[in-house]
Design an enzyme around this catalytic site. Structure first.
Site, short mmCIF file in Angstrom:
data_model
loop_
_atom_site.label_atom_id
_atom_site.label_comp_id
_atom_site.label_asym_id
_atom_site.label_seq_id
_atom_site.Cartn_x
_atom_site.Cartn_y
_atom_site.Cartn_z
N ARG A 164 7.29 -38.43 -75.25
CA ARG A 164 5.83 -38.36 -75.08
C ARG A 164 5.27 -39.73 -74.63
O ARG A 164 4.21 -40.16 -75.09
CB ARG A 164 5.14 -37.95 -76.39
CG ARG A 164 5.48 -36.56 -76.88
CD ARG A 164 4.89 -35.51 -75.94
NE ARG A 164 5.00 -34.16 -76.49
CZ ARG A 164 6.07 -33.39 -76.37
NH1 ARG A 164 7.14 -33.81 -75.73
NH2 ARG A 164 6.07 -32.16 -76.88
N SER A 238 0.18 -29.89 -79.91
CA SER A 238 0.49 -30.79 -81.04
C SER A 238 -0.52 -31.93 -81.05
O SER A 238 -0.67 -32.62 -80.03
CB SER A 238 1.88 -31.40 -80.88
OG SER A 238 2.86 -30.41 -80.78
N GLU A 334 -1.03 -37.70 -80.71
CA GLU A 334 -0.43 -37.46 -79.39
C GLU A 334 -1.53 -37.18 -78.36
O GLU A 334 -1.41 -37.50 -77.18
CB GLU A 334 0.54 -36.27 -79.50
CG GLU A 334 1.44 -36.08 -78.31
CD GLU A 334 1.27 -34.74 -77.65
OE1 GLU A 334 0.16 -34.48 -77.13
OE2 GLU A 334 2.24 -33.97 -77.63
P1 FAD Z 1 -5.39 -33.92 -69.24
O1 FAD Z 1 -5.59 -33.49 -70.64
O2 FAD Z 1 -6.47 -33.64 -68.27
O3 FAD Z 1 -5.07 -35.48 -69.22
C1 FAD Z 1 -4.09 -36.03 -70.08
C2 FAD Z 1 -3.92 -37.52 -69.77
O4 FAD Z 1 -3.39 -37.68 -68.45
C3 FAD Z 1 -5.24 -38.30 -69.75
O5 FAD Z 1 -4.98 -39.61 -70.19
C4 FAD Z 1 -5.65 -38.29 -68.29
O6 FAD Z 1 -6.50 -39.36 -67.95
C5 FAD Z 1 -4.30 -38.42 -67.61
N1 FAD Z 1 -4.23 -37.78 -66.30
C6 FAD Z 1 -4.39 -36.45 -66.02
N2 FAD Z 1 -4.18 -36.22 -64.71
C7 FAD Z 1 -3.88 -37.42 -64.15
C8 FAD Z 1 -3.56 -37.85 -62.83
N3 FAD Z 1 -3.51 -37.00 -61.80
N4 FAD Z 1 -3.33 -39.17 -62.63
C9 FAD Z 1 -3.38 -40.07 -63.65
N5 FAD Z 1 -3.68 -39.72 -64.90
C10 FAD Z 1 -3.91 -38.41 -65.16
N6 FAD Z 1 2.63 -30.97 -74.05
C11 FAD Z 1 3.97 -31.10 -74.06
O7 FAD Z 1 4.51 -32.14 -73.64
N7 FAD Z 1 4.77 -30.10 -74.51
C12 FAD Z 1 4.27 -28.93 -74.97
O8 FAD Z 1 5.03 -28.05 -75.37
C13 FAD Z 1 2.86 -28.76 -74.97
N8 FAD Z 1 2.31 -27.62 -75.44
C14 FAD Z 1 0.95 -27.48 -75.42
C15 FAD Z 1 0.40 -26.27 -75.88
C16 FAD Z 1 -0.97 -26.07 -75.87
C17 FAD Z 1 -1.53 -24.76 -76.36
C18 FAD Z 1 -1.83 -27.09 -75.37
C19 FAD Z 1 -3.31 -26.86 -75.31
C20 FAD Z 1 -1.29 -28.30 -74.93
C21 FAD Z 1 0.10 -28.51 -74.96
N9 FAD Z 1 0.70 -29.70 -74.52
C22 FAD Z 1 2.06 -29.83 -74.49
C23 FAD Z 1 -0.16 -30.82 -74.06
C24 FAD Z 1 -0.57 -30.72 -72.58
O9 FAD Z 1 -0.29 -29.45 -72.08
C25 FAD Z 1 0.16 -31.75 -71.72
O10 FAD Z 1 -0.08 -33.06 -72.22
C26 FAD Z 1 -0.28 -31.70 -70.26
O11 FAD Z 1 0.57 -32.49 -69.47
C27 FAD Z 1 -1.72 -32.16 -70.07
O12 FAD Z 1 -2.09 -31.86 -68.74
P2 FAD Z 1 -3.61 -31.88 -68.31
O13 FAD Z 1 -3.65 -31.73 -66.83
O14 FAD Z 1 -4.39 -30.91 -69.08
O15 FAD Z 1 -4.00 -33.38 -68.70
N1 EPU Z 2 7.42 -26.90 -89.12
C1 EPU Z 2 6.95 -26.60 -90.38
N2 EPU Z 2 5.65 -26.23 -90.50
C2 EPU Z 2 4.82 -26.14 -89.45
C3 EPU Z 2 5.30 -26.44 -88.15
C4 EPU Z 2 6.62 -26.82 -88.02
O1 EPU Z 2 7.67 -26.68 -91.38
O2 EPU Z 2 3.65 -25.79 -89.64
C5 EPU Z 2 8.85 -27.29 -88.99
C6 EPU Z 2 9.79 -26.08 -88.89
O3 EPU Z 2 10.95 -26.39 -89.61
C7 EPU Z 2 10.11 -26.01 -87.42
C8 EPU Z 2 10.06 -27.48 -87.01
O4 EPU Z 2 9.02 -28.04 -87.82
O5 EPU Z 2 11.38 -25.46 -87.20
C9 EPU Z 2 9.77 -27.71 -85.54
O6 EPU Z 2 8.63 -26.95 -85.15
P1 EPU Z 2 8.45 -26.46 -83.63
O7 EPU Z 2 9.70 -25.84 -83.15
O8 EPU Z 2 7.20 -25.65 -83.56
O9 EPU Z 2 8.29 -27.80 -82.84
P2 EPU Z 2 7.44 -29.12 -83.10
O10 EPU Z 2 8.39 -30.22 -83.39
O11 EPU Z 2 6.37 -28.86 -84.12
C10 EPU Z 2 7.53 -29.94 -80.65
C11 EPU Z 2 6.56 -30.43 -79.62
C12 EPU Z 2 5.86 -29.25 -78.97
C13 EPU Z 2 6.92 -28.40 -78.28
C14 EPU Z 2 7.89 -27.90 -79.34
C15 EPU Z 2 9.05 -27.13 -78.74
C16 EPU Z 2 5.84 -32.62 -80.31
C17 EPU Z 2 4.75 -33.46 -80.86
N3 EPU Z 2 5.60 -31.32 -80.22
O12 EPU Z 2 6.76 -29.32 -81.69
O13 EPU Z 2 4.99 -29.77 -77.96
O14 EPU Z 2 6.34 -27.30 -77.62
O15 EPU Z 2 8.46 -29.04 -80.06
O16 EPU Z 2 9.92 -28.01 -78.11
O17 EPU Z 2 6.89 -33.14 -79.95
C18 EPU Z 2 2.75 -30.50 -77.56
O18 EPU Z 2 3.22 -31.60 -77.26
O19 EPU Z 2 1.53 -30.27 -77.49
C19 EPU Z 2 3.64 -29.43 -78.02
C20 EPU Z 2 3.21 -28.23 -78.38
#
Ligand code: FAD
Ligand code: EPU
Length: 339
Positions: A164, A238, A334
Site C-alpha cells: 500500500r 479498508s 490507509e
Molecule cells: P482516489 O480516491 O480518487 O485517489 C486516491 C489517491 O490517489 C489520492 O491521493 C489522489 O490524489 C491520488 N490520485 C488519484 N488519481 C491520480 C492521478 N491520476 N495522478 C496522481 N495522483 C492521483 N484498494 C486496494 O488496494 N485493494 C482493495 O482490495 C481495495 N478494495 C476496495 C473496496 C472498496 C469497496 C473501496 C471503496 C475501495 C477499495 N480499495 C482497495 C481502495 C481504492 O479502490 C484504491 O485505493 C483505488 O486505487 C483508488 O482509486 P481512485 O481512482 O478512486 O483514487
Molecule cells: N478478520 C477478522 N474480522 C474482521 C475482518 C477480518 O477477524 O472483521 C480476519 C479474518 O481472520 C480474515 C482476515 O482477517 O481471514 C483477513 O481478512 P480479509 O481476507 O477480508 O482481508 P484483509 O486483510 O482484511 C486485505 C486488504 C483488502 C483486500 C483483501 C483481500 C488491506 C488493508 N486490506 O484486507 O484491501 O481486498 O486483503 O486481499 O491490506 C482495501 O485496501 O481497501 C482493501 C479492501
C-alpha cells in the site's frame, strides 16, 4: 476550453458519500489540458487535489482549492509472442480494464477484479488483493510534473512500490499527475490461488483447474460477500493498513492472544489482520451516530447516511486508541484524509 466550476459538490465524487465541496473543480479529458490549465499561474499557487474515482479518500472538510478530476480515457493493447502490453489512460475505470483483459484471456490482473477507482490511482498505493499487487504487472507510468510542466516516465524501480505504498505517497506526493499506465500481462495464465478463500470458493464450485475468468468471478463473489457496495453504503474499503510488526513484538502479542491472525511478511516481520484486532476490541458492526464499522468486515468504516467526514475521522481515532490500548499496536490509516 477548460471549464472551471466554482463551489462544486463532491458528494457524488467520493465513495464515502461525504457532502464536501471544492472551491474550484475541473475535469481533464486529455493530457494537453493539463498544460493549458497550468499556463495560468493562479492554479500553481493554490492547494490542489488530484481526484480519480474518490474511492480512497475521506473529506474531513470542504476543499479550499482546485480539485482536478482525471478522466483521460483509452486502452491500447499489443501482443508480442506470449506477452501482452497494455497502456491505459489514467481516467479509465480500473475494473473496466480488468474486464477488458479477462474477456481476452490476458492474464495477470484477474485477482484484482472489482477494486473500485481509476487506473491512474492504481500505482499510488500499489493496489493489491487476493495475493496480487499492481507491481506484479506494472511496467511504467507517464506523469505530468506540475512544477515544470513536463511529462516524465516512471519505471517500476522508480516507483518504489511497497505494501500500500509508492514514491507517489512519499517524496512525490502531490507533485505529479499520472496520465497513463503501462502493464505487462501474459497469454499464459499463472493462476494465483495463494489466498485461501479463493481455493475454498473454487472447491465449493467443483472447479479444479480454473480459467482466469473463473478466478475473476470467484474473487468478485468473495468481495461482494464481504465488502459493502459504495453505491448503497458509503465506504472507502479498508480504512487502515494491516500493521506490519517485528517478530519480537509479534511474539509478545501472540503470547497474550494466541489466536491473533497473522501472515509472515519476510525480513523478520509479521503482518497482522487489522480487521481481527478491531473486531477483538468490540467494534465489528457497531453503529456510532451516522457511521460505524461494516458488519462483515471490521476494517471497513461506513457512512450509514448523512455522516460527516469529521464523524468518520473521529470514529477512526477511537478505533486507533482502543487497538493501541488492548494490543500496543498503532494502526495507520490507509484512506487519504483530506483536511
Ligand atoms: P482516489 O480516491 O480518487 O485517489 C486516491 C489517491 O490517489 C489520492 O491521493 C489522489 O490524489 C491520488 N490520485 C488519484 N488519481 C491520480 C492521478 N491520476 N495522478 C496522481 N495522483 C492521483 N484498494 C486496494 O488496494 N485493494 C482493495 O482490495 C481495495 N478494495 C476496495 C473496496 C472498496 C469497496 C473501496 C471503496 C475501495 C477499495 N480499495 C482497495 C481502495 C481504492 O479502490 C484504491 O485505493 C483505488 O486505487 C483508488 O482509486 P481512485 O481512482 O478512486 O483514487
Ligand atoms: N478478520 C477478522 N474480522 C474482521 C475482518 C477480518 O477477524 O472483521 C480476519 C479474518 O481472520 C480474515 C482476515 O482477517 O481471514 C483477513 O481478512 P480479509 O481476507 O477480508 O482481508 P484483509 O486483510 O482484511 C486485505 C486488504 C483488502 C483486500 C483483501 C483481500 C488491506 C488493508 N486490506 O484486507 O484491501 O481486498 O486483503 O486481499 O491490506 C482495501 O485496501 O481497501 C482493501 C479492501
Amino acid at each position: 476550453m477548460l471549464q472551471i466550476l466554482e463551489n462544486f459538490s463532491l458528494k457524488n465524487f467520493n465513495t464515502f458519500g461525504i457532502d464536501a465541496s471544492a472551491r474550484y473543480f475541473v475535469e481533464i479529458n486529455h493530457e494537453d489540458e493539463l498544460v493549458e490549465l497550468f499556463m495560468d499561474p493562479q492554479w500553481l499557487q493554490m492547494p490542489r487535489l488530484i481526484l480519480g474515482g474518490g474511492s480512497n479518500m475521506l473529506f474531513v472538510k470542504d476543499f479550499d482549492g482546485l480539485v482536478i478530476r482525471i478522466n483521460i480515457r483509452g486502452i491500447e493493447h499489443r501482443i508480442n509472442h506470449q506477452e501482452v502490453f497494455i497502456e491505459a489512460g489514467a481516467g479509465e475505470v480500473w475494473n473496466d480494464l480488468v474486464n477488458f483483459c479477462v474477456a481476452r484471456d490476458y492474464a495477470g490482473i484477474e485477482n484484482l477484479s472489482l477494486i473500485p477507482g481509476s487506473v491512474g490511482a492504481s500505482p499510488i498505493q500499489n493496489i493489491g488483493a487476493y495475493g496480487v499487487e499492481l507491481k506484479d504487472v506494472f511496467r511504467s507510468c507517464r506523469a505530468f510534473e506540475i512544477a515544470t510542466g513536463e511529462f516524465k516516465t516512471f519505471s517500476k524501480e522508480d516507483c518504489q512500490f511497497g505494501y500500500r505504498d509508492s514514491i507517489f505517497k512519499n517524496e512525490l506526493k502531490e507533485k505529479l499527475i499520472i496520465v497513463s499506465v503501462k502493464f505487462q500481462l501474459s497469454l499464459i495464465p499463472n493462476i494465483n490461488l495463494k489466498y485461501g478463500a479463493i481455493e475454498q470458493e473454487l472447491a465449493n464450485r467443483n472447479i479444479s483447474s480454473p480459467t482466469i475468468k473463473e478466478v475473476s468471478q470467484v474473487v468478485s463473489h468473495i468481495r461482494v460477500s464481504k465488502l459493502p457496495d459504495p453505491s448503497t453504503i458509503g465506504n472507502a474499503g479498508s480504512f487502515f493498513k494491516n500493521p506490519v510488526i517485528a517478530d519480537e513484538q509479534f511474539h509478545e502479542v501472540q503470547s497474550k492472544f494466541p489466536e491473533v491472525v497473522h501472515y509472515p511478511a519476510g525480513d523478520g516481520l509479521v503482518k497482522l489482520a487489522a480487521g481481527w484486532l478491531i473486531e477483538q476490541c468490540g467494534w465489528k458492526g457497531k453503529v456510532v451516530g451516522h457511521t460505524g464499522t461494516w458488519k462483515n468486515q471490521a476494517l471497513v468504516l461506513v457512512n450509514h447516511g448523512g455522516a460527516t467526514g469529521e464523524e468518520v475521522y473521529s470514529l477512526s481515532s477511537q478505533i486507533i486508541d482502543s487497538v493501541y490500548t488492548k494490543f500496543g499496536i498503532v494502526l495507520d490509516r490507509e484512506v487519504n484524509i483530506i483536511s
